[in-house]
Design a protein around this motif. Structure first.
Motif, PDB file in Angstrom:
ATOM      1  N   THR A   1     -30.595  -5.636  28.131  1.00  0.00           N
ATOM      2  CA  THR A   1     -29.524  -5.725  27.145  1.00  0.00           C
ATOM      3  C   THR A   1     -29.971  -5.048  25.857  1.00  0.00           C
ATOM      4  O   THR A   1     -31.019  -5.399  25.298  1.00  0.00           O
ATOM      5  N   PHE A   2     -29.194  -4.062  25.420  1.00  0.00           N
ATOM      6  CA  PHE A   2     -29.488  -3.324  24.197  1.00  0.00           C
ATOM      7  C   PHE A   2     -28.266  -3.396  23.287  1.00  0.00           C
ATOM      8  O   PHE A   2     -27.288  -2.689  23.518  1.00  0.00           O
ATOM      9  N   ASP A   3     -28.320  -4.250  22.288  1.00  0.00           N
ATOM     10  CA  ASP A   3     -27.218  -4.385  21.342  1.00  0.00           C
ATOM     11  C   ASP A   3     -25.901  -4.572  22.096  1.00  0.00           C
ATOM     12  O   ASP A   3     -25.684  -5.592  22.710  1.00  0.00           O
ATOM     13  N   MET A   4     -25.032  -3.541  22.098  1.00  0.00           N
ATOM     14  CA  MET A   4     -23.720  -3.665  22.736  1.00  0.00           C
ATOM     15  C   MET A   4     -23.720  -3.289  24.214  1.00  0.00           C
ATOM     16  O   MET A   4     -22.717  -3.454  24.902  1.00  0.00           O
ATOM     17  N   PHE A   5     -24.858  -2.794  24.745  1.00  0.00           N
ATOM     18  CA  PHE A   5     -24.904  -2.328  26.133  1.00  0.00           C
ATOM     19  C   PHE A   5     -25.732  -3.258  27.017  1.00  0.00           C
ATOM     20  O   PHE A   5     -26.709  -3.862  26.565  1.00  0.00           O
ATOM     21  N   LYS A   6     -25.324  -3.340  28.277  1.00  0.00           N
ATOM     22  CA  LYS A   6     -26.072  -4.083  29.286  1.00  0.00           C
ATOM     23  C   LYS A   6     -26.153  -3.219  30.547  1.00  0.00           C
ATOM     24  O   LYS A   6     -25.128  -2.753  31.061  1.00  0.00           O
ATOM     25  N   ILE A   7     -27.365  -2.997  31.041  1.00  0.00           N
ATOM     26  CA  ILE A   7     -27.594  -2.157  32.213  1.00  0.00           C
ATOM     27  C   ILE A   7     -28.250  -3.001  33.295  1.00  0.00           C
ATOM     28  O   ILE A   7     -29.183  -3.763  33.022  1.00  0.00           O
ATOM     29  N   ALA A   8     -27.774  -2.873  34.535  1.00  0.00           N
ATOM     30  CA  ALA A   8     -28.334  -3.637  35.650  1.00  0.00           C
ATOM     31  C   ALA A   8     -28.478  -2.752  36.882  1.00  0.00           C
ATOM     32  O   ALA A   8     -27.608  -1.923  37.173  1.00  0.00           O
ATOM     33  N   LEU A   9     -29.587  -2.923  37.597  1.00  0.00           N
ATOM     34  CA  LEU A   9     -29.853  -2.216  38.845  1.00  0.00           C
ATOM     35  C   LEU A   9     -30.306  -3.222  39.890  1.00  0.00           C
ATOM     36  O   LEU A   9     -31.068  -4.146  39.582  1.00  0.00           O
ATOM     37  N   SER A  10     -29.856  -3.026  41.152  1.00  0.00           N
ATOM     38  CA  SER A  10     -30.200  -3.956  42.233  1.00  0.00           C
ATOM     39  C   SER A  10     -30.408  -3.196  43.533  1.00  0.00           C
ATOM     40  O   SER A  10     -29.829  -2.121  43.737  1.00  0.00           O
ATOM     41  N   GLY A  11     -31.210  -3.774  44.416  1.00  0.00           N
ATOM     42  CA  GLY A  11     -31.422  -3.197  45.741  1.00  0.00           C
ATOM     43  C   GLY A  11     -31.646  -4.282  46.770  1.00  0.00           C
ATOM     44  O   GLY A  11     -32.097  -5.394  46.440  1.00  0.00           O
ATOM     45  N   GLU A  12     -31.344  -3.982  48.030  1.00  0.00           N
ATOM     46  CA  GLU A  12     -31.497  -4.963  49.106  1.00  0.00           C
ATOM     47  C   GLU A  12     -31.835  -4.255  50.407  1.00  0.00           C
ATOM     48  O   GLU A  12     -31.594  -3.049  50.573  1.00  0.00           O
ATOM     49  N   ALA A  13     -32.402  -5.013  51.355  1.00  0.00           N
ATOM     50  CA  ALA A  13     -32.699  -4.481  52.685  1.00  0.00           C
ATOM     51  C   ALA A  13     -32.725  -5.631  53.676  1.00  0.00           C
ATOM     52  O   ALA A  13     -33.057  -6.770  53.319  1.00  0.00           O
ATOM     53  N   THR A  14     -32.360  -5.349  54.922  1.00  0.00           N
ATOM     54  CA  THR A  14     -32.381  -6.347  55.990  1.00  0.00           C
ATOM     55  C   THR A  14     -32.899  -5.703  57.268  1.00  0.00           C
ATOM     56  O   THR A  14     -32.861  -4.486  57.442  1.00  0.00           O
TER      57      THR A  14
END
Length: 472
Positions: free
Chosen positions: A336-349
């Protein structure tokens, strides 16, 4: 005002008019037993017992043409028992409307008194689910819970009236012993992705990572113990599924001759919460009552919060003694940077079927959010999934833009546009554009409601109304 205050007032009034009658009542003589036990809410007290009453009602109505499952010609959406569906117009000529109406209600009574080992309680929870399902303007038959007779119009979780959902006793404070019918002590948390669209396989297993559900089965008839060791550490242990409520559908995975052999699940949990970190490890061993562990599983998750950063990692694994296994891992990070929010995700099965490797599946997702003004947020995101990393043209994706606006303290509007797509070669439809808008109202008092409309390029559309209220 507590219900006990009203009753006490009535008793006092009765005493003024008929002293002998009031003396005969002999109840509700203590004003502070609930407070001394640390119990609040809607309560009734006697000299040494506090009865706490909680409950709630949830209602949902859906109408439109949405019962079909669009898969774009590849299995990535419809896989995992339909959990990754995108709604579709099933195009029944002249009879294409679908609707369903669902009422869920519950009442919970917890009677508590002090003891030498801490609070002693008896808990009874009553539950009712009434679900009416219509597809193509005809009642859907056979969607009933295990053991129920097929009844037209029920939706898979109908309870056929009020049932006892929980009935157990407990005693203790920092260490608590519980026995009876109740939910599991297993911890399956700390595993949801941070990006606003989530991940495809995560959605399929009810947000997060998971082995095949009910493998091993948890909850039901249980004997459990939970102990707070201090410094944020909690340990749990128990015997669950002592009533062996598994259907014949599970016999293959359990590798048992009859369902009774799958009874008894040993559950162990270690949890930690403190210093910006929450974490757990849950282990399960199924079918132990016959002296043989037919299947086993583990679920673990950890979340760390450090100033403007959050990170999460989770994994699940299950196997049985017939050389079947399944694993699922997930990682996610948010900044979270001031007015911005960045998210990254990964998965495997992946895993094995009778000792033979099954397809490995992978997925990624990301989003960026911006708070443009007070109460107004814009989210942009995408997610991608490969149903079989060893086969071509088995990938799918979703891209979406979302606007969330708090019109007032009680009203919120959410709008979303996006597209689902696959990389199937040209012959079939490869994309499905959609749009949705929702108005949510939370005026207070625990009441919430919303109305949502959604339309798809594939011809599907749906209007959803929800309302709910709980009291505690």
């Amino acid at each position: 005002m507590k219900l006990k205050s009203l009753i006490l007032g009535s008793v006092a009034a009765a005493g003024l008019s008929t002293a002998g009658f009031a003396a005969d009542l002999g109840v509700l003589t203590s004003l502070d037993v609930c407070d001394s036990l640390g119990i609040s809410g809607l309560t009734i007290s006697s000299a040494d017992n506090c009865l706490q009453i909680t409950g709630g009602v949830k209602y949902e109505f859906n109408w439109g043409d949405f019962a079909g499952n669009w898969d774009g010609g590849v299995p990535w959406i419809a896989a995992r028992a339909g959990n990754r569906n995108v709604m579709d117009n099933n195009a029944a000529a002249g009879l294409d409307n679908d609707w369903n109406s669902k009422v869920e209600s519950w009442l919970k009574f917890a009677g508590t008194a002090s003891s030498d080992f801490g609070p002693a309680s008896a808990v009874i929870k009553l539950k009712s689910v009434s679900h009416w399902v219509v597809e193509n303007e005809a009642l859907v038959a056979g969607k009933t819970p295990a053991g129920g007779a097929a009844v037209a119009g029920t939706g898979g979780d109908e309870t056929f009236g009020w049932v006892i959902d929980e009935a157990y006793v407990s005693i203790g404070d920092t260490t608590t012993i519980m026995a009876g019918k109740k939910g599991s002590i297993a911890n399956f948390g700390d595993d949801e992705p941070f990006n606003f669209l989530g991940l495809f396989n995560s959605d399929a297993v009810d947000k997060g990572v998971m082995f095949a559900k009910d493998h091993p089965k948890t909850g039901g008839h249980v004997i459990q113990i939970v102990s707070d060791l201090g410094n944020g550490v909690v340990v749990k242990g128990g015997l669950e599924n002592l009533d062996s409520a598994n259907s014949a559908a599970f016999a293959g995975f359990y590798n048992v001759v009859n369902n009774a052999q799958a009874a008894g699940t040993l559950v162990g949990v270690v949890e930690y919460a403190g210093d910006g970190i929450t974490a757990h490890v849950t282990g399960l061993a199924g079918g132990i009552l016959d002296g043989i562990v037919e299947n086993w599983a583990v679920h673990a998750g950890v979340t760390g919060t450090f100033d403007m950063f959050k990170v999460r990692a989770a994994g699940a694994y299950s196997a049985n003694n017939a050389n079947d296994s399944y694993w699922n891992v997930l990682g996610s990070a948010e900044a979270t940077f001031d007015m911005f929010k960045i998210a990254l995700s990964g998965e495997a099965t992946g895993g094995q079927n009778a000792g033979v490797a099954i397809a490995t599946q992978t997925g990624v997702g990301g989003s960026i959010g911006a708070t443009v003004t007070e109460g107004v947020t814009i989210n942009l995101g995408g997610r991608w999934f490969d149903e079989d990393t060893g086969t071509a043209n088995t990938e799918g994706y979703q891209v979406a833009a979302q606007l969330v606006a708090a019109v007032s303290e009680t009203i919120k509007i959410t709008g979303e546009v996006g597209v689902y797509g696959t990389n199937k070669p040209a012959a079939a439809q490869q994309t499905d554009f959609y749009g949705a808008a929702e108005l949510a109202w939370a005026p207070g008092g625990g009441f919430t409601s919303s109305v949502k409309g959604e339309v798809h390029q594939n011809g599907a559309y749906k209007v959803t109304f929800k309302a709910a209220k709980e009291f505690k």
